[in-house]
Design a protein around this motif. Sequence first.
Motif, PDB file in Angstrom:
ATOM      1  N   ILE A 503       0.842  -1.210   0.000  1.00  0.00           N
ATOM      2  CA  ILE A 503       0.000   0.000   0.000  1.00  0.00           C
ATOM      3  C   ILE A 503       0.871   1.252   0.000  1.00  0.00           C
ATOM      4  O   ILE A 503       0.612   2.228  -0.725  1.00  0.00           O
ATOM      5  N   LEU A 504       1.934   1.228   0.802  1.00  0.00           N
ATOM      6  CA  LEU A 504       2.864   2.370   0.836  1.00  0.00           C
ATOM      7  C   LEU A 504       3.493   2.579  -0.542  1.00  0.00           C
ATOM      8  O   LEU A 504       3.624   3.722  -1.011  1.00  0.00           O
ATOM      9  N   ALA A 530      -5.510   0.810   3.749  1.00  0.00           N
ATOM     10  CA  ALA A 530      -4.594   1.042   4.870  1.00  0.00           C
ATOM     11  C   ALA A 530      -5.286   0.798   6.204  1.00  0.00           C
ATOM     12  O   ALA A 530      -4.685   0.261   7.141  1.00  0.00           O
ATOM     13  N   GLU A 531      -6.551   1.189   6.327  1.00  0.00           N
ATOM     14  CA  GLU A 531      -7.293   0.961   7.570  1.00  0.00           C
ATOM     15  C   GLU A 531      -7.460  -0.528   7.842  1.00  0.00           C
ATOM     16  O   GLU A 531      -7.374  -0.977   8.989  1.00  0.00           O
ATOM     17  N   ARG A 532      -7.691  -1.302   6.788  1.00  0.00           N
ATOM     18  CA  ARG A 532      -7.849  -2.748   6.963  1.00  0.00           C
ATOM     19  C   ARG A 532      -6.508  -3.433   7.204  1.00  0.00           C
ATOM     20  O   ARG A 532      -6.412  -4.365   7.997  1.00  0.00           O
ATOM     21  N   ALA A 533      -5.457  -2.961   6.522  1.00  0.00           N
ATOM     22  CA  ALA A 533      -4.172  -3.659   6.575  1.00  0.00           C
ATOM     23  C   ALA A 533      -3.444  -3.448   7.896  1.00  0.00           C
ATOM     24  O   ALA A 533      -2.771  -4.353   8.398  1.00  0.00           O
ATOM     25  N   LEU A 539      -0.557   5.554  11.101  1.00  0.00           N
ATOM     26  CA  LEU A 539       0.263   6.605  10.501  1.00  0.00           C
ATOM     27  C   LEU A 539       0.154   6.587   8.977  1.00  0.00           C
ATOM     28  O   LEU A 539       0.000   7.639   8.346  1.00  0.00           O
ATOM     29  N   LEU A 540       0.231   5.396   8.374  1.00  0.00           N
ATOM     30  CA  LEU A 540       0.131   5.305   6.917  1.00  0.00           C
ATOM     31  C   LEU A 540      -1.225   5.817   6.444  1.00  0.00           C
ATOM     32  O   LEU A 540      -1.318   6.582   5.479  1.00  0.00           O
ATOM     33  N   ARG A 541      -2.285   5.392   7.126  1.00  0.00           N
ATOM     34  CA  ARG A 541      -3.628   5.853   6.764  1.00  0.00           C
ATOM     35  C   ARG A 541      -3.724   7.374   6.807  1.00  0.00           C
ATOM     36  O   ARG A 541      -4.258   8.019   5.897  1.00  0.00           O
ATOM     37  N   GLU A 570      -9.007  14.723  14.330  1.00  0.00           N
ATOM     38  CA  GLU A 570      -9.498  13.986  15.504  1.00  0.00           C
ATOM     39  C   GLU A 570      -8.851  12.606  15.587  1.00  0.00           C
ATOM     40  O   GLU A 570      -8.466  12.140  16.670  1.00  0.00           O
ATOM     41  N   GLY A 571      -8.706  11.932  14.432  1.00  0.00           N
ATOM     42  CA  GLY A 571      -8.072  10.617  14.434  1.00  0.00           C
ATOM     43  C   GLY A 571      -6.619  10.684  14.875  1.00  0.00           C
ATOM     44  O   GLY A 571      -6.134   9.824  15.626  1.00  0.00           O
TER      45      GLY A 571
END
Length: 632
Positions: A503-504, A530-533, A539-541, A570-571
């Motif tokens: 993904i990166l 990214a959220e699933r992985a 940080l990546l997300r 917020e996240g």
Amino acid sequence: MENATLLPPEALTVSPAGLVHLPERTQLFVGRARELALLDEGVGIQVLCGLGGIGKSTLAARWAADRVADHTVVWWITAETPAELDAGLADLARAMQPGVVGVLPEDALRERALQWLATHDDWLLVLDNVSAPADLRPLLARVGSGRIVVTSRRASGWQDVARTVVLDVLDPEEAAELFTGVCASDDGLGPLCAELGHLPLALKQAAAYCAEAGITPRTYQGLLAEYPGEMFAATAEGGEAARTLARVWQVTLDRLTDTPRAALVLRIIAWWAPEGIPRRLLDPLGTPLEVTEAVRRLAAHSMITLRGGELSVHRLVQAVVRADPGNGTAMARELAVNLLHRGLRHPGGDGEQHLVVHVEALAGHTDPADDSEMAAELFQRIGLFIGTSTAFSRARLLCGRALRSFSRLHGPDHPRTLQAMHSLALPSDPAEGGAPQVAVELLTESLAIQLRVGEPGDPRILSTRGNLARLLRKSEPERAQALLLENVEQSHRTLGPRHPWAILARYEQLEESSGTAVIVAALERLVADAERASPEDPLLRDNIKRSLILRLLDIGYIERALALSAECIEGSRRSFGPGDPSTLLSRMVGVWVLQTGGQAERASALKAELLEDCLKILGECELTRMVREMPA
């Protein structure tokens, strides 16, 4: 009766009027208006306390000399020990009654002085360099209502005896005035005064040396950096050797020999930054009581200052301690490394953000040739962390230090050395004018070695190739694109398209692509991937999400960009905390979205808050500069 002493008639005459005994009035006196006013307002007993060399005795002597007309007797006693106090009182009796000189023994003279002080109230005693409040109890139990001014390095224990006046260092203008009162040269004066921590004793010592040697403050600072031990011990001809920086604090340390951990704590914190030292870093040095006692005693003797959960120490105390080769320097240095390392990895510890300044100070105070494995790890980790705040130049210094140390310890082909090589692949500050050539060369070399000894899908190889591509994106864009494409193909083939490294790789390739509308859709898919992985490491997300927000602005999707920006901020706060560089970066993107969306007033207010936080948390770095230069 055979032991009685027959006194001559003149021995009974007391002549105290106008009796003054004070040190010679110094012409080198600046500032201290607040402290002089506090002494004027006081009555009874007051204590001037603070670090050795901060000017307590000079202040007391100046104030007393200006109050001679207000008192019948003004008498100075060096009172470091009870015996010295008794001798000073006996000297007072001799001065008041010359007829008893050679007739009465010391204890009888002391008694006569106490009797006179007990029955009069128009006197002033200055008791200099008192070691402990308990030393004054016999005197205070006898005397009347005159004035007593005490100077002491003891900062505590006076609450039942007197009001304390705590002395701090001079301000920069006063420090410069004090220096030029001895040496007129001002070449490099400001930096030298700062290096000396605006401490009066250090300023006088340096000024006297410069004047006698015919050198400038700039030259003196160079000598101090190269020969600290010798310069801290140096004094001008005829100067008092016991009043040099090399000796003045040893007196206090000698008093702390019954608490060995106190000296150990001081030797350790000498390698860190002088301010904001978390007390919890010292916990491994002993039981809670042992560590607390060590810290308490250092604070009580004005060697450190306590503020909540942090402590501070004067930078010259640190420098003198580091320069002493006979105080376990090497052991203390390695303990300083070990405690910082523990602070990073211990659950509930201080984390990188709170320790950056101390790791940078440690790097500045130590020789790379002395770095242990743990020191190299520490410098690399903090260097990479600083890089996330876009303080690239500072980050590269620490990462380069780690590279040199790992190469010395393990050789050029070792995995740790290779990892350190690609940690240098940080972007450049604009002032550097592009990618540093040394970093490009190191990463190219590192990638070749990794490809020779590793597997194509090794994340370290993907990371090195991606870092090299980022460095080359402006100077060699075609080579950069080829490297990024190779990363995508290798990661998909060996790790699978849903792996975080894959993904990166896709994200980095998209960042270099054009065609905004197509890229927006691709970035949206990457955010979900990214959220699933890697849900535990957002940080990546967040990086992908910030890029998506900026692309949405480019195609005019303002409302969607605003909503996504608020969600991203917020996240980041929830995942990393309000002071983390990732959160600050998300807030910067949020300010940009508001400005682009026509909410200039709100954007301006949030920008001011963000700039203040960046300066407080990160200091001057590329992210701070970027925030400052955003449109108002």
